[in-house]
Design a protein around this motif. Structure first.
Motif, PDB file in Angstrom:
ATOM      1  N   LYS A   1      -2.850  23.561  -1.304  1.00  0.00           N
ATOM      2  CA  LYS A   1      -2.340  22.712  -0.221  1.00  0.00           C
ATOM      3  C   LYS A   1      -3.024  21.345  -0.227  1.00  0.00           C
ATOM      4  CE  LYS A   1      -0.836  26.477   2.682  1.00  0.00           C
ATOM      5  NZ  LYS A   1      -1.059  27.296   3.844  1.00  0.00           N
ATOM      6  N   LEU A   2      -4.320  21.331  -0.473  1.00  0.00           N
ATOM      7  CA  LEU A   2      -5.065  20.075  -0.560  1.00  0.00           C
ATOM      8  C   LEU A   2      -4.501  19.207  -1.681  1.00  0.00           C
ATOM      9  CD1 LEU A   2      -7.525  18.289   0.204  1.00  0.00           C
ATOM     10  CD2 LEU A   2      -8.834  19.629  -1.466  1.00  0.00           C
ATOM     11  N   PHE A   3      -4.291  19.803  -2.852  1.00  0.00           N
ATOM     12  CA  PHE A   3      -3.748  19.059  -3.990  1.00  0.00           C
ATOM     13  C   PHE A   3      -2.361  18.505  -3.668  1.00  0.00           C
ATOM     14  CE2 PHE A   3      -1.242  18.982  -7.927  1.00  0.00           C
ATOM     15  CZ  PHE A   3      -1.948  18.018  -8.619  1.00  0.00           C
ATOM     16  N   THR A   4      -1.502  19.339  -3.088  1.00  0.00           N
ATOM     17  CA  THR A   4      -0.141  18.914  -2.746  1.00  0.00           C
ATOM     18  C   THR A   4      -0.167  17.745  -1.770  1.00  0.00           C
ATOM     19  OG1 THR A   4       0.709  21.144  -3.135  1.00  0.00           O
ATOM     20  CG2 THR A   4       2.052  19.686  -1.755  1.00  0.00           C
ATOM     21  N   GLN A   5      -0.991  17.839  -0.736  1.00  0.00           N
ATOM     22  CA  GLN A   5      -1.069  16.757   0.243  1.00  0.00           C
ATOM     23  C   GLN A   5      -1.644  15.479  -0.375  1.00  0.00           C
ATOM     24  OE1 GLN A   5       0.215  16.633   3.391  1.00  0.00           O
ATOM     25  NE2 GLN A   5       1.144  18.527   2.692  1.00  0.00           N
ATOM     26  N   PHE A   6      -2.639  15.625  -1.238  1.00  0.00           N
ATOM     27  CA  PHE A   6      -3.206  14.456  -1.907  1.00  0.00           C
ATOM     28  C   PHE A   6      -2.148  13.745  -2.738  1.00  0.00           C
ATOM     29  CE2 PHE A   6      -5.043  12.286  -5.513  1.00  0.00           C
ATOM     30  CZ  PHE A   6      -5.992  11.477  -4.903  1.00  0.00           C
ATOM     31  N   VAL A   7      -1.385  14.506  -3.513  1.00  0.00           N
ATOM     32  CA  VAL A   7      -0.341  13.924  -4.362  1.00  0.00           C
ATOM     33  C   VAL A   7       0.722  13.242  -3.508  1.00  0.00           C
ATOM     34  CG1 VAL A   7       1.532  14.471  -5.973  1.00  0.00           C
ATOM     35  CG2 VAL A   7      -0.747  15.445  -6.333  1.00  0.00           C
ATOM     36  N   LYS A   8       1.126  13.892  -2.439  1.00  0.00           N
ATOM     37  CA  LYS A   8       2.136  13.284  -1.559  1.00  0.00           C
ATOM     38  C   LYS A   8       1.647  11.966  -0.970  1.00  0.00           C
ATOM     39  CE  LYS A   8       4.636  17.390  -0.059  1.00  0.00           C
ATOM     40  NZ  LYS A   8       4.906  18.301   1.059  1.00  0.00           N
ATOM     41  N   ARG A   9       0.391  11.921  -0.551  1.00  0.00           N
ATOM     42  CA  ARG A   9      -0.142  10.726   0.112  1.00  0.00           C
ATOM     43  C   ARG A   9      -0.582   9.637  -0.852  1.00  0.00           C
ATOM     44  NH1 ARG A   9      -4.087  12.783   4.870  1.00  0.00           N
ATOM     45  NH2 ARG A   9      -4.960  10.724   4.484  1.00  0.00           N
ATOM     46  N   ASN A  10      -0.975   9.997  -2.060  1.00  0.00           N
ATOM     47  CA  ASN A  10      -1.615   9.016  -2.930  1.00  0.00           C
ATOM     48  C   ASN A  10      -0.950   8.776  -4.276  1.00  0.00           C
ATOM     49  OD1 ASN A  10      -4.250   8.436  -1.393  1.00  0.00           O
ATOM     50  ND2 ASN A  10      -4.080  10.657  -1.359  1.00  0.00           N
ATOM     51  N   ILE A  11      -0.154   9.706  -4.742  1.00  0.00           N
ATOM     52  CA  ILE A  11       0.469   9.562  -6.066  1.00  0.00           C
ATOM     53  C   ILE A  11       1.944   9.204  -5.948  1.00  0.00           C
ATOM     54  CG2 ILE A  11       0.959  10.673  -8.268  1.00  0.00           C
ATOM     55  CD1 ILE A  11      -2.060  10.233  -7.733  1.00  0.00           C
ATOM     56  N   HIS A  12       2.644   9.871  -5.074  1.00  0.00           N
ATOM     57  CA  HIS A  12       4.091   9.641  -4.952  1.00  0.00           C
ATOM     58  C   HIS A  12       4.431   8.193  -4.631  1.00  0.00           C
ATOM     59  CE1 HIS A  12       6.176  13.502  -5.454  1.00  0.00           C
ATOM     60  NE2 HIS A  12       4.988  14.009  -5.177  1.00  0.00           N
ATOM     61  N   LEU A  13       3.562   7.490  -3.957  1.00  0.00           N
ATOM     62  CA  LEU A  13       3.864   6.107  -3.605  1.00  0.00           C
ATOM     63  C   LEU A  13       4.064   5.235  -4.846  1.00  0.00           C
ATOM     64  CD1 LEU A  13       1.168   3.928  -3.712  1.00  0.00           C
ATOM     65  CD2 LEU A  13       0.408   5.689  -2.154  1.00  0.00           C
ATOM     66  N   PHE A  14       3.483   5.621  -5.970  1.00  0.00           N
ATOM     67  CA  PHE A  14       3.669   4.846  -7.196  1.00  0.00           C
ATOM     68  C   PHE A  14       5.069   5.009  -7.788  1.00  0.00           C
ATOM     69  CE2 PHE A  14      -0.937   4.956  -6.964  1.00  0.00           C
ATOM     70  CZ  PHE A  14      -1.236   3.631  -7.230  1.00  0.00           C
ATOM     71  N   TYR A  15       5.829   5.939  -7.265  1.00  0.00           N
ATOM     72  CA  TYR A  15       7.203   6.145  -7.719  1.00  0.00           C
ATOM     73  C   TYR A  15       8.212   5.379  -6.862  1.00  0.00           C
ATOM     74  CZ  TYR A  15       5.427   9.770 -10.757  1.00  0.00           C
ATOM     75  OH  TYR A  15       4.747  10.446 -11.738  1.00  0.00           O
ATOM     76  N   SER A  16       7.750   4.730  -5.805  1.00  0.00           N
ATOM     77  CA  SER A  16       8.665   3.971  -4.957  1.00  0.00           C
ATOM     78  C   SER A  16       9.124   2.725  -5.712  1.00  0.00           C
ATOM     79  CB  SER A  16       8.011   3.569  -3.637  1.00  0.00           C
ATOM     80  OG  SER A  16       7.099   2.512  -3.838  1.00  0.00           O
ATOM     81  N   ASP A  17      10.345   2.312  -5.461  1.00  0.00           N
ATOM     82  CA  ASP A  17      10.900   1.136  -6.135  1.00  0.00           C
ATOM     83  C   ASP A  17      10.061  -0.103  -5.870  1.00  0.00           C
ATOM     84  OD1 ASP A  17      12.957   2.571  -7.313  1.00  0.00           O
ATOM     85  OD2 ASP A  17      14.372   2.161  -5.695  1.00  0.00           O
ATOM     86  N   GLU A  18       9.583  -0.245  -4.635  1.00  0.00           N
ATOM     87  CA  GLU A  18       8.797  -1.420  -4.277  1.00  0.00           C
ATOM     88  C   GLU A  18       7.524  -1.515  -5.119  1.00  0.00           C
ATOM     89  OE1 GLU A  18       6.629  -3.448  -0.396  1.00  0.00           O
ATOM     90  OE2 GLU A  18       7.669  -1.545  -0.174  1.00  0.00           O
ATOM     91  N   ILE A  19       6.815  -0.395  -5.240  1.00  0.00           N
ATOM     92  CA  ILE A  19       5.566  -0.397  -6.020  1.00  0.00           C
ATOM     93  C   ILE A  19       5.876  -0.551  -7.505  1.00  0.00           C
ATOM     94  CG2 ILE A  19       3.498   0.914  -6.623  1.00  0.00           C
ATOM     95  CD1 ILE A  19       3.513  -0.212  -3.744  1.00  0.00           C
ATOM     96  N   LYS A  20       6.930   0.086  -7.983  1.00  0.00           N
ATOM     97  CA  LYS A  20       7.314  -0.075  -9.390  1.00  0.00           C
ATOM     98  C   LYS A  20       7.560  -1.544  -9.727  1.00  0.00           C
ATOM     99  CE  LYS A  20       9.716   4.297 -10.155  1.00  0.00           C
ATOM    100  NZ  LYS A  20      11.027   4.868 -10.453  1.00  0.00           N
TER     101      LYS A  20
END
Length: 121
Positions: free
Chosen positions: A97-116
């Motif tokens: 759960k810790l890993f999943t929440q970390f990825v959601k909060r800190n990694i997934h944002l790099f997949y947003s069009d704005e950040i790309k």
């Protein structure tokens, strides 16, 4: 020439800081694939990071003991090829759960069009 050296020095310093903070991510990525003993974790980290991340076995044992203490990693003893039993490490439910929440909060944002768009080469 002086500019290139300064650039390389700054890049190396930044990467060293970055790598120290990334070891947990790489260990959790390795354990998410299933239980592993330390040598398998080390090989996973080095292979999947394209050799940009390296870690000593003793450092991994130290970090894994810390993770066990906070109950995000556990180990099971299994028979090794030769000699004593091996510790096979895996994520606990809390660790997953810790890993999943970390990825959601800190990694997934790099997949947003704005950040790309901001990270353009």
């Amino acid at each position: 020439m002086k500019f290139d050296k300064k650039l390389n020095d700054l890049l190396s310093a930044w990467e060293e800081t970055y790598k120290k903070g990334q070891l947990t991510l790489w260990i959790f990525l390795a354990l998410q694939q299933g239980e592993k003993y330390v040598d398998e974790i080390k090989n996973f980290v080095e292979e999947k990071s394209l050799q940009t991340m390296t870690c000593e076995e003793q450092s991994l044992y130290r970090v894994l003991r810390k993770y066990e203490h906070i109950e995000v990693v556990k180990h099971n003893l299994k028979q090794g090829n030769k000699g004593p039993d091996r510790k096979y490490y895996s994520l606990t439910d809390l660790g997953q759960k810790l890993f999943t929440q970390f990825v959601k909060r800190n990694i997934h944002l790099f997949y947003s069009d704005e950040i790309k768009k901001l990270i353009k080469f």
